[in-house]
Design an enzyme around this catalytic site. Structure first.
Site, mmCIF file in Angstrom:
data_model
loop_
_atom_site.group_PDB
_atom_site.id
_atom_site.type_symbol
_atom_site.label_atom_id
_atom_site.label_comp_id
_atom_site.label_asym_id
_atom_site.label_seq_id
_atom_site.Cartn_x
_atom_site.Cartn_y
_atom_site.Cartn_z
ATOM 1 N N SER A 1 -9.755 1.780 2.967
ATOM 2 C CA SER A 1 -8.912 2.562 2.104
ATOM 3 C C SER A 1 -7.867 1.745 1.343
ATOM 4 O O SER A 1 -7.268 2.256 0.403
ATOM 5 C CB SER A 1 -8.190 3.622 2.931
ATOM 6 O OG SER A 1 -7.329 3.007 3.870
ATOM 7 N N LYS B 1 0.847 -1.193 0.000
ATOM 8 C CA LYS B 1 0.000 0.000 0.000
ATOM 9 C C LYS B 1 0.883 1.244 0.000
ATOM 10 O O LYS B 1 1.923 1.276 0.678
ATOM 11 C CB LYS B 1 -0.910 -0.030 1.237
ATOM 12 C CG LYS B 1 -1.943 1.074 1.294
ATOM 13 C CD LYS B 1 -2.863 0.884 2.511
ATOM 14 C CE LYS B 1 -3.923 1.955 2.619
ATOM 15 N NZ LYS B 1 -4.821 1.751 3.776
ATOM 16 N N SER C 1 -9.830 -0.703 7.112
ATOM 17 C CA SER C 1 -9.311 -0.563 5.746
ATOM 18 C C SER C 1 -8.623 -1.780 5.149
ATOM 19 O O SER C 1 -8.313 -1.785 3.962
ATOM 20 C CB SER C 1 -8.364 0.625 5.668
ATOM 21 O OG SER C 1 -9.122 1.793 5.611
HETATM 22 N N1 GLN Z 1 -13.172 3.926 6.537
HETATM 23 C C1 GLN Z 1 -12.523 4.345 7.716
HETATM 24 C C2 GLN Z 1 -12.171 5.814 7.599
HETATM 25 O O1 GLN Z 1 -12.491 6.388 6.627
HETATM 26 C C3 GLN Z 1 -11.319 3.498 7.994
HETATM 27 C C4 GLN Z 1 -10.104 3.891 7.264
HETATM 28 C C5 GLN Z 1 -8.918 3.036 7.592
HETATM 29 O O2 GLN Z 1 -9.036 1.970 8.209
HETATM 30 N N2 GLN Z 1 -7.749 3.511 7.192
HETATM 31 O O3 GLN Z 1 -11.589 6.393 8.452
#
Ligand code: GLN
Length: 482
Positions: free
Chosen positions: A154, A79, A178
């Site tokens: 994400s 990532k 994410s």
């Molecule tokens: N969807 C969550 C957010 O927008 C989690 C994001 C993540 O785990 N990096 O914060």
């Protein structure tokens, strides 16, 4: 079968037995990565030269009879918020559009030292903020199962790359879901380890008390093999635990007789019928395999989202203060003086979602509001932790959906941030409590899109999660992929 469809452990065995060279595999997977990038946008950077160089080194060692690790020669991707020395690490943001870190993250180095072959950096929501991978400066990612749908976020690029056979495994980061959410939407397996099990040295911080790095792969066995490499003590991360880690591969016995599974009813509120049906069928399957499944109640779940979005935004507002155009990354071209440079750099460098979180977080931390928001959220955090402790006094595992629906359509939620946030209801609690969670493909729903079963366990029990997922995958084929 084309080699890109094999699992990481399968291709590793072929490389080890000299059926195929690491270099041949690397060349093939680089072309797969390029194809995946064109078709889905899952990659930001494909690292062909690095891949060939690393693969050649593995082939040389094999020729010299060296005993390499179980994933030697396996192409993988990282990532784009995890540092790779001299390789672009953008966080999906204009703010870091040109950032080439002068060092490797701990996990990057561990995988390189184990002979894994880096083929690229995967696309992501900007600074890991999002659930749909639609906020990247480098363009959105499409779900390989249906290009009209989001891959989840994400770590959308990391999940899509594996699902599209564009990498054998990838690394993601999980602050509030994410890893698990995109794994669920793309029909692959992803685990968020216990807070402190994997070093975050070299992970660009979003919310430091919640962030964890973990693997996304085709199945639980591959996740276990990657965990064996990346989960180790590192004195460069003060939150990394100096404790003995189990051999996750050895924990993969195919026996879950007597495993006690709690199913919190609150996690099904608002879930679509197709999701409920798939989760219930998977629980029935686990029961047939000898697990004991019981419904429980976790009422504090209702407050998890609010607490998560306050804590994560507060920490983000502090962590992202470092992007000022002075040291690295983007700097505005036209400005009058120093404060104007800061102002324009941050206005132009950050996207809307990141700005929204910075404003939310700054507000929640401001004097006068701190007690009402941040302190309250921390109190809720304690309640959530206690609620999990009580459940794990009686049960080994908690099972739930990962997300209330299958992958939604691209553009469906972009105009309504709160709607986007509320979808995270099933995943954020694991981060708040610091416990591990895994997403396991467990069926297909509306429009034949994948559905993930979430399993959570007490801290340090990722071996139980991997074992349960492994046993389940011995009798199901939802993880077999495209
Ligand atoms: N969807 C969550 C957010 O927008 C989690 C994001 C993540 O785990 N990096 O914060």
């Amino acid at each position: 079968m084309s080699i890109e469809k094999l699992t990481a452990l399968e291709i590793a065995a072929k490389i080890k037995n000299k059926e195929i060279s690491a270099t041949e595999v690397a060349k093939h997977m680089v072309s797969q990565a390029v194809k995946t990038k064109e078709e889905t946008g899952a990659y930001i950077t494909v690292t062909e030269d690095v891949a060939i160089e690393q693969a050649k080194a593995v082939d040389e060692k094999i020729a010299n009879g060296a005993d390499l690790g179980p994933l030697a020669g396996v192409p993988f991707a990282i990532k784009d918020n995890i540092c790779t020395k001299d390789i672009l690490t953008t966080c999906g943001s204009k703010m870091l559009y040109n950032f080439e870190p002068p060092y490797d993250a701990f996990v990057t180095k561990r995988l390189a030292d184990s002979g894994c072959v880096l083929i690229g950096k995967t696309n992501m929501d900007e600074f890991a903020m999002g659930s749909s991978n639609e906020t990247s400066y480098f363009g959105e990612v499409k779900n390989p199962h249906n290009h009209d749908c989001v891959p989840g976020g994400s770590s959308g690029g990391s999940a899509a790359a594996v699902a599209a056979n564009g990498a054998y495994f990838t690394l993601g980061s999980d602050t509030g879901g994410s890893i698990r959410l995109p794994a669920s939407f793309c029909g692959v397996t992803g685990i968020k380890p216990t807070y402190g099990m994997v070093s975050r040295f070299g992970l660009v911080a979003f919310a430091s008390s919640l962030d964890q790095i973990g693997p996304i792969a085709k199945d639980a066995a591959d996740c276990a093999a990657v965990m064996n490499i990346i989960s180790a003590y590192d004195n460069m991360d003060s939150t990394c635990l100096d404790i003995e880690r189990p051999d996750y591969m050895k924990s993969l016995e195919n026996n879950i007789k007597g495993l006690k599974i709690a199913v919190p009813k609150e996690y099904f509120n608002g879930a679509d019928e197709d999701v409920k049906t798939a989760i219930n069928a998977s629980l029935k399957q686990l029961e047939e395999m000898g697990a004991i499944v019981e419904e429980v109640s976790l009422p504090v779940t209702d407050y998890a989202l609010a607490a998560y979005y306050i804590i994560s935004s507060a920490e983000a507002s502090s962590n992202l203060a470092r992007y000022d155009g002075v040291k690295y990354g983007y700097r505005a071209e036209n400005f009058d003086n120093l404060s104007d440079m800061y102002f324009k750099t941050r206005c132009e460098g950050f996207g809307d979602e990141v700005k929204r979180r910075i404003m939310l977080g700054t507000y929640a931390l401001s004097s006068g509001y701190y007690d009402a928001y941040y302190k309250k959220a921390q109190q809720v955090r304690s309640l959530i932790k206690d609620a999990f402790t009580n459940i794990f006094a009686k049960y080994d595992v908690i099972a739930s959906p990962v997300y209330p629906t299958v992958a939604f359509k691209r553009g469906e939620k972009t105009s309504d941030p709160v709607k986007m946030y509320t979808g995270d209801i099933c995943t954020v609690s694991a981060n708040i409590a610091g416990i591990p969670g895994i997403s396991v493909p467990c069926g297909f729903g509306k429009d034949n899109m994948p559905i993930g079963l979430q399993l959570m366990a007490n801290a340090f029990k990722e071996d139980v999660l991997l074992k349960t997922a492994f046993a389940y995958q011995q009798v199901t084929d939802f993880h077999k992929g495209i």
